[in-house]
Structures are given as C-alpha cells and as structure tokens.
Motif scaffolding. Structure first.
Motif, PDB file in Angstrom:
ATOM      1  N   PHE A 179      44.022 -94.262 -41.416  1.00  0.00           N
ATOM      2  CA  PHE A 179      42.574 -94.167 -41.608  1.00  0.00           C
ATOM      3  C   PHE A 179      42.246 -93.646 -43.003  1.00  0.00           C
ATOM      4  CE2 PHE A 179      43.176 -93.800 -36.997  1.00  0.00           C
ATOM      5  CZ  PHE A 179      42.336 -94.824 -36.574  1.00  0.00           C
ATOM      6  N   SER A 180      41.184 -94.207 -43.585  1.00  0.00           N
ATOM      7  CA  SER A 180      40.757 -93.839 -44.940  1.00  0.00           C
ATOM      8  C   SER A 180      39.473 -93.014 -44.886  1.00  0.00           C
ATOM      9  CB  SER A 180      40.489 -95.118 -45.728  1.00  0.00           C
ATOM     10  OG  SER A 180      39.330 -95.743 -45.208  1.00  0.00           O
ATOM     11  N   GLY A 181      38.908 -92.767 -46.063  1.00  0.00           N
ATOM     12  CA  GLY A 181      37.652 -92.014 -46.180  1.00  0.00           C
ATOM     13  C   GLY A 181      36.481 -92.637 -45.460  1.00  0.00           C
ATOM     14  N   THR A 207      43.881 -92.544 -48.802  1.00  0.00           N
ATOM     15  CA  THR A 207      42.622 -92.600 -49.573  1.00  0.00           C
ATOM     16  C   THR A 207      42.265 -94.039 -49.951  1.00  0.00           C
ATOM     17  OG1 THR A 207      43.798 -92.254 -51.654  1.00  0.00           O
ATOM     18  CG2 THR A 207      42.844 -90.295 -50.570  1.00  0.00           C
ATOM     19  N   ASP A 208      43.270 -94.896 -50.173  1.00  0.00           N
ATOM     20  CA  ASP A 208      43.062 -96.220 -50.760  1.00  0.00           C
ATOM     21  C   ASP A 208      42.384 -96.072 -52.128  1.00  0.00           C
ATOM     22  OD1 ASP A 208      43.405 -98.951 -50.947  1.00  0.00           O
ATOM     23  OD2 ASP A 208      41.711 -99.484 -49.671  1.00  0.00           O
ATOM     24  N   ARG A 221      34.824 -92.456 -58.104  1.00  0.00           N
ATOM     25  CA  ARG A 221      36.242 -92.803 -58.123  1.00  0.00           C
ATOM     26  C   ARG A 221      36.988 -91.896 -57.137  1.00  0.00           C
ATOM     27  NH1 ARG A 221      40.299 -91.611 -63.138  1.00  0.00           N
ATOM     28  NH2 ARG A 221      40.136 -89.538 -62.225  1.00  0.00           N
ATOM     29  N   ASN A 222      37.835 -92.483 -56.338  1.00  0.00           N
ATOM     30  CA  ASN A 222      38.607 -91.729 -55.350  1.00  0.00           C
ATOM     31  C   ASN A 222      39.930 -91.294 -55.970  1.00  0.00           C
ATOM     32  OD1 ASN A 222      39.326 -90.652 -52.866  1.00  0.00           O
ATOM     33  ND2 ASN A 222      39.399 -92.623 -51.793  1.00  0.00           N
ATOM     34  N   GLU A 223      40.576 -90.287 -55.376  1.00  0.00           N
ATOM     35  CA  GLU A 223      41.912 -89.866 -55.837  1.00  0.00           C
ATOM     36  C   GLU A 223      42.646 -89.180 -54.686  1.00  0.00           C
ATOM     37  OE1 GLU A 223      40.439 -87.135 -59.078  1.00  0.00           O
ATOM     38  OE2 GLU A 223      41.736 -85.708 -58.006  1.00  0.00           O
ATOM     39  N   PRO A 224      43.985 -89.107 -54.771  1.00  0.00           N
ATOM     40  CA  PRO A 224      44.785 -88.588 -53.643  1.00  0.00           C
ATOM     41  C   PRO A 224      44.366 -87.207 -53.133  1.00  0.00           C
ATOM     42  CG  PRO A 224      46.224 -89.636 -55.241  1.00  0.00           C
ATOM     43  CD  PRO A 224      44.846 -89.655 -55.841  1.00  0.00           C
TER      44      PRO A 224
END
Ligand SMILES: [Zn+2]
Ligand SMILES: [Zn+2]
Length: 259
Positions: A179-181, A207-208, A221-224
C-alpha cells in the motif's frame, strides 16, 4: 523500529540534485530497507540504481514497465537477466498491465508481462506487479502462471488499488499486497477497507516516490522518508501498534529479499 519502502523510483531525474539528502532523510526517519525500482527502456538505464545498491539497505528491482512494453526485445531481456545476477537484485519489476494510459498496446503489454514472468520463474525470483484498470487480465495471467500451491512468496502487488476479492486471490497465488500514500487520501475509503481486510502477514508499505506523496505532503514530490506516514496509517486502520506493524512489514519484505 525499522520502516520499509518497498517501491521507490530513486533514479528519477527529480532527485538529480539532492539524492544524497533524500537518502539521508530516509535514514534519519529509520527507513532502513529500501527497494529501488528501475524501469528499463534502454541499455544503461540501470546505472544509477546499480550504484545506489552499494549502500547498505538499498536493494534493486529491474524490469520493463507496461508503459515501455513497446520497447521490449531480446536485447533488453538479456540486459535485465544480466543485472538480475547482482546479489542485491531482489525481483523483476515493475511489470504488468496499465490500461489507464495504454502507452503501449494491450498486446505489447500482455506479451512483455508474460515473457518477464517466465524469466522470473526461470531464475526463481519474485515479481513486482503494476496493475491499473486491468483486473481481469492481471488475474487471468497470474493464476495461469502461478499455482499458489507452495508457501513461497511469488511477488508483490505494488501500489494496490484493486478490491478485496482481487487482493485475496493474489494472496492465494503467493503475492504480498503493498500500500502507498493513497491510503492517507481523504476520499480513499475503499482502499482503506482493503487494508483492514488483508491480514498483516501479507502487507507491505511503499511510497512509489516521486509520485503519490501521502497527506500532508500530497501533491508535492514524494520521498522514502514519508513511508512513515503510510505505515502510521496502516497501524491506525488495523488498530495495531506501530511496533507491531513495522515488525511484520520487515518480516514480509525479508521473504522477498531472502528469495
Ligand atoms: Zn507502478
Ligand atoms: Zn513505480
């Protein structure tokens, strides 16, 4: 506590200027197991990911994405197989079907997906599946090629967006559900119900990145490091402590890494 990001595109150009800082923030937030997904469309595409895999806790996943299925040929297949010999290359992916964008034709996507599954089976590695608006064809292919008889982990359904029934079918075939955000989004009621119903021993967090940043970073922007938000949400939905959730996710990803 150790957090796990089972799916991140660290080689994306958006990290060009501050990749080291992004990885530093992951460390600071106890995100200690990271699977870097590398989508291969041409020879040389794996370079950044291979060099990142020299760092502790970073593993690699390599394959031809359904968007790029039109580029798949013998040369790319050989390239993927060569990289998969790396001891920290843990799975072939992300592979699958994306009927939302259809950047490659259905036929190209089906051929490339099935062909890469055959390679994974030949070298005895799990796969990471991207399936979007392709429920029926995904299940048809997976149930034809995997028997689910043995107790082993055959792969990961990444950024899971399907229903409970599909998740249960995938679990029976030896797949984990990641599962992601998206599960933190206000309107994601349906997917939170899937989190509730899938047993913890089949759940992974991701996170993808750089896509799909969880609340309160949504749209950025996403990050780990933000996988902490995803994990917290899982613990809230399942009414389990963060400790219980992180421990189980570590055990689950180790089944993939150890294969
Ligand atoms: Zn994907
Ligand atoms: Zn991805």
């Amino acid at each position: 506590m150790i957090y796990v990001d089972s799916h991140v595109h660290l080689d994306d150009a958006v990290y060009e200027k501050d990749r080291e800082e992004v990885l530093y923030r992951a460390q600071e937030n106890d995100v200690r197991i990271i699977a870097a997904v590398c989508c291969i469309a041409k020879i040389g595409d794996a370079d950044i990911t291979l060099s990142l895999m020299e760092k502790e806790g970073i593993y690699g996943i390599f394959g031809v994405h359904p968007h790029d299925a039109r580029y798949y040929n013998d040369e790319l297949r050989d390239y993927v197989m060569e990289i998969m010999q790396h001891p920290k290359a843990i799975a072939i992916g992300e592979i699958g079907l994306d009927y939302h964008y259809n950047y490659s034709t259905k036929e190209e996507q089906l051929f490339t997906f099935e062909h890469q599954i055959e390679i994974a089976q030949k070298i005895n590695k799990p796969i990471v599946v991207h399936s979007r608006e392709a429920r029926q064809d995904t299940l048809e292919l997976l149930s034809r090629l995997y028997d689910g008889e043995s107790n082993k982990v055959n792969g990961i359904m990444h950024c899971y967006s399907g229903d409970v029934d599909m998740a249960m079918q995938c679990i029976r075939l030896g797949f984990l559900i990641s599962f992601s955000g998206v599960i933190t989004f206000e309107n994601a009621v349906r997917i939170r119900d899937v989190v509730k119903k899938v047993p913890m021993e089949y759940i992974l967090s991701e996170t993808d990145s750089p896509y799909l940043a969880p609340v309160p970073h949504r749209g950025k922007r996403n990050e780990p490091a933000y996988v902490v938000k995803v994990t917290n949400k899982i613990s809230e939905i399942k009414n389990l402590s963060i400790k219980e959730v992180t421990e189980s996710i570590v055990l689950n990803i180790k089944k993939v890494i150890g294969k």
